[in-house]
Motif scaffolding. Structure first.
Motif, PDB file in Angstrom:
ATOM      1  N   GLU A  62       0.806  -1.211   0.000  1.00 12.50           N
ATOM      2  CA  GLU A  62       0.000   0.000   0.000  1.00 12.50           C
ATOM      3  C   GLU A  62       0.844   1.268   0.000  1.00 12.50           C
ATOM      4  N   ALA A  63       2.116   1.144   0.380  1.00 10.45           N
ATOM      5  CA  ALA A  63       3.011   2.303   0.378  1.00 10.45           C
ATOM      6  C   ALA A  63       3.739   2.484  -0.948  1.00 10.45           C
ATOM      7  N   THR A  64       3.548   1.573  -1.893  1.00 12.03           N
ATOM      8  CA  THR A  64       4.257   1.659  -3.168  1.00 12.03           C
ATOM      9  C   THR A  64       3.894   2.913  -3.969  1.00 12.03           C
ATOM     10  N   PRO A  65       2.618   3.330  -4.025  1.00 13.06           N
ATOM     11  CA  PRO A  65       2.327   4.597  -4.722  1.00 13.06           C
ATOM     12  C   PRO A  65       3.111   5.771  -4.153  1.00 13.06           C
ATOM     13  N   TYR A  66       3.270   5.794  -2.831  1.00 15.57           N
ATOM     14  CA  TYR A  66       4.039   6.874  -2.211  1.00 15.57           C
ATOM     15  C   TYR A  66       5.500   6.801  -2.631  1.00 15.57           C
ATOM     16  N   ALA A  67       6.044   5.603  -2.743  1.00 15.72           N
ATOM     17  CA  ALA A  67       7.436   5.445  -3.158  1.00 15.72           C
ATOM     18  C   ALA A  67       7.635   6.011  -4.564  1.00 15.72           C
ATOM     19  N   TYR A  68       6.687   5.736  -5.466  1.00 20.09           N
ATOM     20  CA  TYR A  68       6.748   6.319  -6.820  1.00 20.09           C
ATOM     21  C   TYR A  68       6.678   7.842  -6.747  1.00 20.09           C
ATOM     22  N   TYR A  69       5.779   8.340  -5.929  1.00 14.47           N
ATOM     23  CA  TYR A  69       5.597   9.779  -5.778  1.00 14.47           C
ATOM     24  C   TYR A  69       6.871  10.427  -5.236  1.00 14.47           C
ATOM     25  N   LEU A  70       7.514   9.766  -4.293  1.00 11.52           N
ATOM     26  CA  LEU A  70       8.730  10.295  -3.689  1.00 11.52           C
ATOM     27  C   LEU A  70       9.858  10.382  -4.719  1.00 11.52           C
ATOM     28  N   ILE A  71       9.937   9.415  -5.601  1.00 13.71           N
ATOM     29  CA  ILE A  71      10.945   9.459  -6.669  1.00 13.71           C
ATOM     30  C   ILE A  71      10.720  10.691  -7.538  1.00 13.71           C
ATOM     31  N   GLY A  72       9.458  10.933  -7.904  1.00 13.99           N
ATOM     32  CA  GLY A  72       9.144  12.118  -8.683  1.00 13.99           C
ATOM     33  C   GLY A  72       9.528  13.395  -7.963  1.00 13.99           C
ATOM     34  N   LEU A  73       9.267  13.447  -6.646  1.00 12.51           N
ATOM     35  CA  LEU A  73       9.619  14.628  -5.859  1.00 12.51           C
ATOM     36  C   LEU A  73      11.124  14.883  -5.865  1.00 12.51           C
ATOM     37  N   CYS A  74      11.895  13.815  -5.771  1.00  9.25           N
ATOM     38  CA  CYS A  74      13.353  13.968  -5.759  1.00  9.25           C
ATOM     39  C   CYS A  74      13.842  14.631  -7.038  1.00  9.25           C
ATOM     40  N   TYR A  75      13.297  14.217  -8.170  1.00 10.83           N
ATOM     41  CA  TYR A  75      13.693  14.848  -9.436  1.00 10.83           C
ATOM     42  C   TYR A  75      13.112  16.256  -9.547  1.00 10.83           C
ATOM     43  N   TYR A  76      11.893  16.430  -9.051  1.00 11.05           N
ATOM     44  CA  TYR A  76      11.224  17.725  -9.135  1.00 11.05           C
ATOM     45  C   TYR A  76      12.007  18.798  -8.378  1.00 11.05           C
ATOM     46  N   GLU A  77      12.547  18.429  -7.229  1.00  7.93           N
ATOM     47  CA  GLU A  77      13.300  19.380  -6.417  1.00  7.93           C
ATOM     48  C   GLU A  77      14.601  19.805  -7.090  1.00  7.93           C
ATOM     49  N   GLN A  78      15.036  19.049  -8.076  1.00  6.67           N
ATOM     50  CA  GLN A  78      16.304  19.354  -8.741  1.00  6.67           C
ATOM     51  C   GLN A  78      16.121  20.034 -10.096  1.00  6.67           C
ATOM     52  N   ILE A  79      14.892  20.420 -10.407  1.00  7.81           N
ATOM     53  CA  ILE A  79      14.647  21.105 -11.678  1.00  7.81           C
ATOM     54  C   ILE A  79      15.367  22.442 -11.675  1.00  7.81           C
ATOM     55  N   SER A  80      16.104  22.701 -12.718  1.00  7.05           N
ATOM     56  CA  SER A  80      16.852  23.950 -12.838  1.00  7.05           C
ATOM     57  C   SER A  80      16.098  24.927 -13.731  1.00  7.05           C
ATOM     58  N   ASP A  81      16.584  26.159 -13.802  1.00  8.39           N
ATOM     59  CA  ASP A  81      15.910  27.153 -14.641  1.00  8.39           C
ATOM     60  C   ASP A  81      16.040  26.767 -16.106  1.00  8.39           C
ATOM     61  N   VAL A  82      15.229  27.419 -16.941  1.00  9.78           N
ATOM     62  CA  VAL A  82      15.127  27.014 -18.349  1.00  9.78           C
ATOM     63  C   VAL A  82      16.415  27.225 -19.119  1.00  9.78           C
ATOM     64  N   GLY A  83      17.338  27.977 -18.548  1.00  6.95           N
ATOM     65  CA  GLY A  83      18.601  28.210 -19.235  1.00  6.95           C
ATOM     66  C   GLY A  83      19.577  27.063 -19.102  1.00  6.95           C
ATOM     67  N   ARG A  84      19.211  26.050 -18.306  1.00  3.54           N
ATOM     68  CA  ARG A  84      20.131  24.936 -18.078  1.00  3.54           C
ATOM     69  C   ARG A  84      19.556  23.630 -18.613  1.00  3.54           C
ATOM     70  N   ASP A  85      20.369  22.580 -18.461  1.00  2.00           N
ATOM     71  CA  ASP A  85      19.948  21.252 -18.905  1.00  2.00           C
ATOM     72  C   ASP A  85      18.683  20.827 -18.158  1.00  2.00           C
ATOM     73  N   GLN A  86      17.780  20.186 -18.882  1.00  2.00           N
ATOM     74  CA  GLN A  86      16.481  19.824 -18.314  1.00  2.00           C
ATOM     75  C   GLN A  86      16.330  18.319 -18.082  1.00  2.00           C
ATOM     76  N   ASP A  87      17.448  17.650 -17.828  1.00  2.00           N
ATOM     77  CA  ASP A  87      17.391  16.205 -17.603  1.00  2.00           C
ATOM     78  C   ASP A  87      16.526  15.870 -16.391  1.00  2.00           C
ATOM     79  N   MET A  88      16.691  16.611 -15.302  1.00  2.00           N
ATOM     80  CA  MET A  88      15.902  16.336 -14.101  1.00  2.00           C
ATOM     81  C   MET A  88      14.420  16.632 -14.335  1.00  2.00           C
ATOM     82  N   THR A  89      14.146  17.641 -15.167  1.00  2.00           N
ATOM     83  CA  THR A  89      12.754  17.952 -15.500  1.00  2.00           C
ATOM     84  C   THR A  89      12.114  16.786 -16.238  1.00  2.00           C
ATOM     85  N   GLU A  90      12.842  16.225 -17.183  1.00  2.00           N
ATOM     86  CA  GLU A  90      12.330  15.077 -17.936  1.00  2.00           C
ATOM     87  C   GLU A  90      12.115  13.870 -17.024  1.00  2.00           C
TER      88      GLU A  90
END
Length: 281
Positions: free
Chosen positions: A120-148
């Protein structure tokens, strides 16, 4: 002839038996004197899972996130088959996330998913992975690998668990990510346009219009298409872009600018049924 049992000879020989006993005693005496030697075996009994978990929670409550993560992982190490070990895996991932150790957080969450895909905690684990990448999104002038990566993670989470408690927030973040990626495309398109690389610019603006239709960048993208098509002398496409802009965003400043551009060349917005824009909208 019957073979000789070497083990019988070893144990039945009084001299060898005495030597073996002496060797065992010497081993324990050396171990006792070894102090903090790296080779010394740690014979300290494991702590109860409940005690380890409580210690980890105390670290979390004090904001000592990396210590908490290590403590949660210790629960699993010492009591791998306990129910608390499973819970501690998720808690460790969250503690790493709070401690800005995103790579470790993703690794811990992915490991939990691999071990407990139906929990039952697996959806949260997926969500947490997304959050980790989301927190590392840089401004549009930089590489957008974390955004992807954030886009892919939240998209997978919503696709797999559309009714979960975290799906709503994931969808909101997906909208923001889409807008961010569209902004990156617009920046590149404007860069090409200022250097009169109009075909490259059109491809970027077209990508925004085709693939990021729900974002805030579409009105400007349509204006830029009007502008770049006029620069190339492709008047029908320019008129069509302005017509689509006026129809969908009639009060936009970008439509006013598009209309002014056409008017300067004695043209009016006009839909072209053969244009990709007309077919799209």
């Amino acid at each position: 002839m019957r073979g000789i049992d070497v083990s019988d000879v070893r144990w039945k020989n009084p001299l060898r038996r005495g030597l073996r006993a002496a060797a065992v005693m010497l081993f324990f005496s050396l171990s006792a004197c070894g102090g903090n030697s790296a080779d010394q075996v740690d014979l300290t009994p494991d702590k109860p899972a409940e005690q380890l978990y409580a210690e980890a929670q105390e670290f979390s409550q004090n904001g000592q996130w990396l210590q908490a993560a290590a403590a949660y992982e210790e629960v699993e190490r010492q009591h791998p088959y306990s129910e608390l070990a499973k819970r501690a895996q998720v808690e460790a991932a969250y503690a790493y996330y709070e401690g800005d150790s995103y790579e470790e957080a993703v690794g811990a969450a992915e490991r939990f998913i691999d071990l407990h895909p139906g929990d039952e905690a697996t959806p949260y684990a997926y969500y947490l992975i997304g959050l980790c990448y989301y927190e590392q999104i840089s401004d549009v002038g930089r590489d957008q690998d974390m955004t992807e990566r954030a886009l892919q993670s939240f998209d997978e989470m919503v696709r797999r668990y559309p009714e979960s408690d975290y799906a709503r927030d994931a969808r909101l973040k997906l909208d923001l990510i889409q807008d961010h990626l569209a902004g990156k495309e617009m920046e590149i398109g404007r860069y090409y346009e200022t250097r009169k690389q109009y075909v490259g610019a059109i491809n970027r603006f077209r990508n925004v219009v085709e693939n990021y239709q729900t974002t805030s960048h579409v009105p400007e993208a349509l204006f830029r298409l009007t502008e770049t098509y006029l620069a190339l002398g492709v008047r029908k496409e320019a008129q069509s872009a302005a017509a689509v802009l006026g129809y969908n965003y009639p009060g936009s400043i970008w439509y006013e600018r598009s209309y002014a551009l056409l008017e300067d060349q004695n043209l009016q917005p006009a839909e072209d049924s053969g244009s990709w824009l007309s077919n799209l909208f």
